[in-house]
Structure formats: C-alpha cells, structure tokens
Design a protein around this motif. Structure first.
Motif, PDB file in Angstrom:
ATOM      1  N   SER A 225      13.680   5.209  27.635  1.00  0.00           N
ATOM      2  CA  SER A 225      12.813   4.106  27.100  1.00  0.00           C
ATOM      3  C   SER A 225      13.521   3.293  26.212  1.00  0.00           C
ATOM      4  O   SER A 225      14.337   3.821  25.066  1.00  0.00           O
ATOM      5  N   THR A 226      13.181   1.966  26.035  1.00  0.00           N
ATOM      6  CA  THR A 226      13.692   1.093  24.891  1.00  0.00           C
ATOM      7  C   THR A 226      13.164   1.603  23.368  1.00  0.00           C
ATOM      8  O   THR A 226      13.774   1.424  22.492  1.00  0.00           O
ATOM      9  N   GLN A 227      12.004   2.579  23.295  1.00  0.00           N
ATOM     10  CA  GLN A 227      11.605   3.026  22.156  1.00  0.00           C
ATOM     11  C   GLN A 227      12.753   3.775  21.633  1.00  0.00           C
ATOM     12  O   GLN A 227      12.964   3.829  20.330  1.00  0.00           O
ATOM     13  N   CYS A 229      15.834   3.404  21.809  1.00  0.00           N
ATOM     14  CA  CYS A 229      16.802   2.337  21.340  1.00  0.00           C
ATOM     15  C   CYS A 229      16.590   2.003  20.120  1.00  0.00           C
ATOM     16  O   CYS A 229      17.559   1.829  19.132  1.00  0.00           O
ATOM     17  N   ILE A 230      15.367   1.833  19.657  1.00  0.00           N
ATOM     18  CA  ILE A 230      14.722   1.506  18.433  1.00  0.00           C
ATOM     19  C   ILE A 230      15.091   2.464  17.190  1.00  0.00           C
ATOM     20  O   ILE A 230      15.067   2.006  16.187  1.00  0.00           O
ATOM     21  N   ASN A 231      15.210   3.793  17.871  1.00  0.00           N
ATOM     22  CA  ASN A 231      15.241   4.731  16.751  1.00  0.00           C
ATOM     23  C   ASN A 231      16.653   4.496  15.994  1.00  0.00           C
ATOM     24  O   ASN A 231      16.900   4.964  14.967  1.00  0.00           O
ATOM     25  N   CYS A 232      17.445   3.758  16.700  1.00  0.00           N
ATOM     26  CA  CYS A 232      18.789   3.597  15.991  1.00  0.00           C
ATOM     27  C   CYS A 232      19.211   2.242  15.810  1.00  0.00           C
ATOM     28  O   CYS A 232      19.687   1.753  14.802  1.00  0.00           O
ATOM     29  N   HIS A 233      18.781   1.408  16.688  1.00  0.00           N
ATOM     30  CA  HIS A 233      19.202  -0.050  16.768  1.00  0.00           C
ATOM     31  C   HIS A 233      17.724  -0.890  16.305  1.00  0.00           C
ATOM     32  O   HIS A 233      16.871  -1.023  17.155  1.00  0.00           O
ATOM     33  N   TRP A 234      17.574  -1.537  15.199  1.00  0.00           N
ATOM     34  CA  TRP A 234      16.387  -2.232  14.872  1.00  0.00           C
ATOM     35  C   TRP A 234      16.778  -3.695  15.160  1.00  0.00           C
ATOM     36  O   TRP A 234      15.655  -4.494  15.412  1.00  0.00           O
ATOM     37  N   GLN A 235      17.938  -4.086  15.546  1.00  0.00           N
ATOM     38  CA  GLN A 235      18.007  -5.601  16.054  1.00  0.00           C
ATOM     39  C   GLN A 235      17.679  -5.576  17.395  1.00  0.00           C
ATOM     40  O   GLN A 235      18.356  -4.694  18.455  1.00  0.00           O
ATOM     41  N   THR A 236      17.077  -6.767  17.933  1.00  0.00           N
ATOM     42  CA  THR A 236      16.448  -6.870  19.356  1.00  0.00           C
ATOM     43  C   THR A 236      17.549  -7.226  20.180  1.00  0.00           C
ATOM     44  O   THR A 236      17.591  -6.888  21.543  1.00  0.00           O
ATOM     45  N   ASP A 237      18.810  -7.598  19.737  1.00  0.00           N
ATOM     46  CA  ASP A 237      19.683  -8.112  20.524  1.00  0.00           C
ATOM     47  C   ASP A 237      20.503  -7.121  20.986  1.00  0.00           C
ATOM     48  O   ASP A 237      21.484  -7.296  22.194  1.00  0.00           O
ATOM     49  N   PHE A 238      20.272  -6.133  20.687  1.00  0.00           N
ATOM     50  CA  PHE A 238      20.947  -5.037  21.450  1.00  0.00           C
ATOM     51  C   PHE A 238      20.529  -4.418  22.683  1.00  0.00           C
ATOM     52  O   PHE A 238      21.177  -3.711  23.433  1.00  0.00           O
ATOM     53  N   PHE A 239      19.297  -4.982  22.941  1.00  0.00           N
ATOM     54  CA  PHE A 239      18.777  -4.672  24.273  1.00  0.00           C
ATOM     55  C   PHE A 239      19.236  -5.431  25.221  1.00  0.00           C
ATOM     56  O   PHE A 239      18.837  -5.399  26.754  1.00  0.00           O
ATOM     57  N   GLU A 240      20.208  -6.414  25.146  1.00  0.00           N
ATOM     58  CA  GLU A 240      20.762  -7.304  26.050  1.00  0.00           C
ATOM     59  C   GLU A 240      21.351  -6.632  27.240  1.00  0.00           C
ATOM     60  O   GLU A 240      21.175  -7.141  28.296  1.00  0.00           O
ATOM     61  N   ARG A 241      21.938  -5.618  26.840  1.00  0.00           N
ATOM     62  CA  ARG A 241      22.761  -4.784  28.016  1.00  0.00           C
ATOM     63  C   ARG A 241      22.214  -3.527  28.210  1.00  0.00           C
ATOM     64  O   ARG A 241      22.873  -2.618  28.799  1.00  0.00           O
TER      65      ARG A 241
END
Length: 633
Positions: A225-227, A229-241
C-alpha cells in the motif's frame, strides 16, 4: 624568538595537540552504546541490543563498515543524524541505520557462516549459501534482508514473516519455493520423531503429500500500500516509480536495508482451523449434510460444555485428510469414505485398531446411557409423570446422545465421551430431584482412568487385553489400580515403546501378598483345567486334587520355575524321568504336525511355557487325535 612569536607557536602547538585529542575523545565517546541512547527514539533499539546475543559488541562495530573509510563515513552519518535530531527534522522521516554485509562477515564474526551448509532454524532446513550466493526471485539479498529489527524486543533476529513473503507470495508462479519439503525435510521429521505431537515417520515412509492433510495453511497476498511508503517518505515525488518493482526491490532490498514487511502486508503461514465451519471443504457441495460431524470435529455441540476440538482439527486437517477412499453409491455417484486403512496410511500399521476400539467403546457406552435414560423415564412416569423442568433436562440429555449416535462419535472421541458423561449427569440430576436416587447409576469414563495425553487417542484401552511376554495383560486392571501408562511405555524414541521388562512385571506381581496366578498365566490355567482355546479334555490330576500354583512354584527363595528334576521333592524319583518322556513325546508329535494348518496350535503350546507339562496327558491325546485326522502331505 620574540615573546610574541613564541606565544603564537605555543597556541598553534596547543591547538594542533588539543584539537585531535578532543576529536579523538569525542569520537570515542560518541562510539559508545550509551551515547546512542541519548536520543529518545533510540531507546527501544538500545534496550533490545542489551538483551541480544550481540550485547558485547558495540554499535559502531556493526553499523560502521570495516576500515578507516567506513569509520569516517559512519561518523559523518552520525553527525548528520544528530543534526536532524536537534533540528527536529527527523520527524519528517523514519530514523534510519544500515548494516553492510561486510560488517557481518568480517574476520572473527560470521566470516564462515555461508560455508556451514544446511542448518536448522525453528525445525526447518535453511542454507545461507543459497540465500546470499544466489539470486532469490531475481533479487540479491543481504544479511539484513532476513535479520531485522522490525519486532521490538529483538535485535538482528530473523523474522519468519520475511521467509513467508519470499516463499509464499504468488506461489502458483514459483512452485519450487512453495514446496513444503524444501524447508520441512524428511530428515528433520525422522529425527524429531515423537517429539512432535504427531509422529510424521509413517508419512515420510509412504511419501504422502503434506497438502493431503494440511490445507489452507497460507493467508494473505503480501500487497504493498502507498500508505506504507508514507511511513518513510513524506515527499510525494517518491511515488513516481511505485509501479516499478525491479527498481523498488533493488533500491530497498539490495542497495539499502529495508525489511520486506516494512512495505508488504504480512503473509501468515500456519494451521488454519476455520475451513470446516465456513462453507469450504465437503460442505461446499453437501449443504449441511455433515454439519453435526463438522461441529463435533471442531469441538462444538454441547450447551455449557467447554469447546474441545479434535487434535486433528487443531492441526488444520480437513474431511479429505481421512476420507480418502471412493465408495460407489446406489444409483450412481461416489462418496469419499474413511476406514481403519486411512489411519494406517498416516500413523503407521496397526493404528487403525484405535478406530475400532473407539467404535466398540462408544457402542457400549452409548447403549448404557440410552438404557439409563429409558430407565429414568420409566421411573419418573411411574412416579406421576415428568414436570416441564425434568422434561427439558432429559431432552437435552437425549440431544447429546443423538449427536454422538448420529455422527458415530469417532470424529471427536473425547468430546463424545464428555457428551455422554454430561447426558448421564443430567439424567442423574432428574432422578435426584424426583427423589429416585435409588435408580441412579455410576458413570465410569475412559478419560477418568487413562491419563489425558494418552486419552487423546487411546479411549477404551481399559477394555483391551493382550498377550505380553507370553502373559495375559489387562490394561483395565492396571489403570484401575493407578498404574500410569508411562510406567511401562515411553514416547522418547518411538511412540508407545514398551520399556517394562518381563522381570519388572514379575517383580511387581510376585511381591504381592495375595496372588491370583490366573490373572496373568491364563494359558497355564486353561491347560490345567483341560479347557483350552483348541481342545477340551480332562483336567490334570493335580488340578483335580486342588493343588495350587504356589504348591509347586513357591520356594524359600521366592517364586521359581519348576524344572522336572524338582518334581522329586513331592513325587518318587521315577517321576522326573516320566516328565522328561512326556516332553520328548510332545516334541515329536508337534514336529509331525504340518506348520501351515497347525501353526497357531503349535505356537500356543510353545508359548505356554511348560511344553504341555501342566496337563501332559490331555496334550498327548489331542495331538495324537489331530495327527490321525490331519491330511497327509
């Protein structure tokens, strides 16, 4: 040199000497584990390190790569983290630390770990060389891919969830990794033997697939889940890949220390016990036709009776685990049935006899409780009829009886016994309330005699008499007298192995003041009385004269085996020679009998021990008559 220049030189020398000392002291101080604990978010990691097997290893020894360059890089990273802590920037991302493989395999640590070959981890086979030396699912793993700090309270320990993710995600696409025997090897099962609740030796020998018994052992799909990802990366541009799994696994698993379960939802690999009661299995086709059996198997079905599941239910076995034989129905179609042979296939030859023991035990017990119920109803009717409360209690007792009767009870022998026992208690309560206590009966359950661990399977064993060391053995007699199963049997090497020797049996029985020899020596008593399994004849003359066993076999030294030479103690000297002649004649007659037709008779006379000495004339007469009528070769 002028005073001014001298002062400057002294200051420069002081700085040159003092600054390195300060830096060295600071470096040493900040390398201590207690300094790491200065930041509050490090407390759980510090506490788990103190309790771990690495508690005598400093933090920097693992978290800094070997060599001067690794130490300098580690100090710079530590300074960066300290800056983030002071500036509160750490709140925007998860605190981070990595351990390189070089730190783990440095000389003096785990440098030979990958060369050890297969080891055992929680009773499964594991080999470091396969996981670190080869690609797993196309990914290069690191030590910390499996040894992680995800579970608070542990430090660099293996989390099983990581194993489950790799081996069981998309298992249809990677059948080799989902092969049960890859980890649960035959060698481990054979080595553990009866240490497990179920001895898998018979399964290994027959090559029976694990899935034939253990179904629904995997739950979950390890989604991301993208959730997470947010636990470690608060920048949204990390979701591009986010949709690039190759990049994500290389960046997180190979290049950096990120535990699999930090991103993936967990996969559970364990026995699941819900399939029988949630519409799967046989009931997906046979709607409610076997609801009673399923309830009994799951340990349900009795109001006020604690849940008591069958041990095979708790192990996750399904209907098809035992119902493995096809039986053609009248009018076409087939039904899956079970019998004693199904027991033998998993538990070993002879285990199916337990099924027959259960059936015999329950038939006897059920008939006794039904008779008790009928007697109670008759007594209450004669007293003026049943009041509503009594009718309700007796009806509940009848329901328990019918549940056992309709399911044959063998789907859960312990609960069936408990249901019949409870039904018996309800009947007794109704009789006591009606002041008909004189009609009450005592209920003796197998579970009251047999220890709980053994009673899981050996219900009704007290009714079983067998022959041991050519002696008649009564389980019920020993259990009633408080002799535990472990007095004679052990599960240490082989389940139920008989350790008690003949000498130990005799030492116990022969030391009793009041002895009933016929309890154990049934064959000898039958021969003396002239009423054996194979023939009926006149009793021996000593039996007719009421000569007891003790008269011949008791001496000052204790109980003895009476040899022919000792007969002269009571008879004249010629009696010894006569006994020896009888024995020779019986041996000759026995050798003349064909083995094929008379094997059981010959074995019986041989195992009796006296070679006909307890009634020689009857044995000789029978053997001579048998030879006359036996077919000639």
């Amino acid at each position: 040199m002028s005073p001014r220049v001298r002062k400057r030189v002294i200051v420069v020398l002081a700085v040159v000497v003092t600054v390195p000392i300060i830096f060295w002291g600071a470096a040493e101080y900040t390398s201590r584990p207690k300094f790491c604990n200065s930041c509050h978010y490090m407390e759980p990691f510090y506490e788990s390190w103190q309790l771990s097997s690495h508690s005598d290893v400093t933090c920097t020894f693992c978290h800094f790569e070997p060599g001067l360059a690794g130490k300098i890089e580690g100090k710079l990273n530590g300074l960066y983290q300290l800056t983030k802590y002071v500036s509160l920037a750490y709140k925007k991302s998860k605190p981070w630390a990595e351990i390189s493989d070089a730190s783990c395999v440095r000389e003096g640590c785990h440098d030979t770990q990958t060369l050890l070959g297969p080891i055992r981890f929680k009773n499964v086979k594991f080999d470091h060389s396969h996981h670190l030396g080869e690609l797993r699912r196309g990914k290069q793993l690191r030590c910390t891919s499996c040894h992680s700090q995800m579970v608070q309270g542990s430090h660099i320990l293996v989390t099983e969830e990581t194993c489950f993710l790799c081996h069981m995600k998309d298992r249809g696409e990677t059948p080799g990794m989902f092969n049960c025997r890859t980890c649960h090897t035959d060698e481990i099962f054979l080595e553990m033997g009866s240490q497990l609740r179920y001895n898998h030796t018979a399964v290994v020998e027959t090559g029976k697939p694990c899935e034939s018994c253990h179904v629904n052992t995997v739950e979950g799909n390890a989604s991301v889940s993208t959730q997470n990802c947010i636990n470690c990366h608060w920048q949204t541009d990390f979701f591009e890949r986010y949709d690039d799994p190759e990049f994500l696994h290389k960046n997180h698993v190979t290049d950096h220390k990120v535990e699999c379960i930090a991103c993936h939802t967990p996969i559970l690999h364990q026995v699941q016990r819900k399939h029988l009661l949630t519409g799967e299995d046989c009931r997906s086709c046979h709607q409610d036709q076997h609801a009673a059996e399923a309830q009994l198997f799951a340990g349900l079905g009795g109001i006020g009776i604690p849940q008591q599941p069958n041990p095979m239910f708790t192990a996750g076995l399904s209907c098809q685990s035992c119902h493995i034989f096809h039986e053609e129905n009248v009018g076409g179609g087939e039904t899956m049935v079970s019998n004693a042979d199904a027991c033998d296939q998993c538990h070993g030859q002879g285990y199916g006899r337990l099924l027959q023991n259960w059936e015999t035990y329950l038939i006897h017990l059920e008939a006794d409780v039904i008779s008790y119920l009928d007697q109670a109803r008759t007594g209450l009717d004669q007293r003026g009829g049943l009041i509503p409360e009594q009718e309700e209690v007796l009806e509940r007792a009848n329901q328990y009886i019918q549940l056992v009767s309709s399911t044959r009870g063998i789907h859960n022998i312990q609960l069936s016994d408990n249901l019949l026992k409870t039904a018996h208690e309800l009947i007794s309560r109704s009789l006591q309330q009606a002041h008909l206590g004189n009609l009450a009966r005592e209920y003796v359950s197998s579970g009251q005699l047999v220890p709980s661990d053994c009673a899981n399977c050996h219900f009704g064993i007290e009714e079983i008499n067998i022959e041991v060391y050519n002696l008649n053995f009564q389980h019920g007699r020993h259990l009633t007298n408080g002799v535990a199963c472990t007095k004679c049997h052990s599960n240490l090497r082989v389940h139920g192995e008989l350790l008690h020797t003949r000498a130990e049996c005799l030492n116990c029985h022969h030391s009793q003041e009041e002895k009933d020899c016929s309890t154990c020596h049934r064959k000898q008593q039958q021969l003396l009385a002239g009423e054996t399994t194979f023939f009926t004849n006149d009793p021996d003359f000593m039996w007719a004269e009421d000569i007891t066993c003790q008269d011949c076999h008791m001496a000052d030294s204790g109980i003895i085996r009476r040899e022919p030479e000792l007969c002269a103690d009571c008879h004249d000297d010629s009696y010894t020679a006569m006994v020896l002649e009888w024995r020779d004649e019986i041996r000759t007659l026995l050798s003349s009998l064909p083995d094929k037709q008379y094997r059981e008779l010959k074995e019986w006379l041989t195992s009796e021990g006296s070679l006909g000495g307890h009634n020689p004339q009857a044995v000789i007469d029978h053997l001579e008559e048998t030879l006359k009528t036996s077919p000639r070769p």
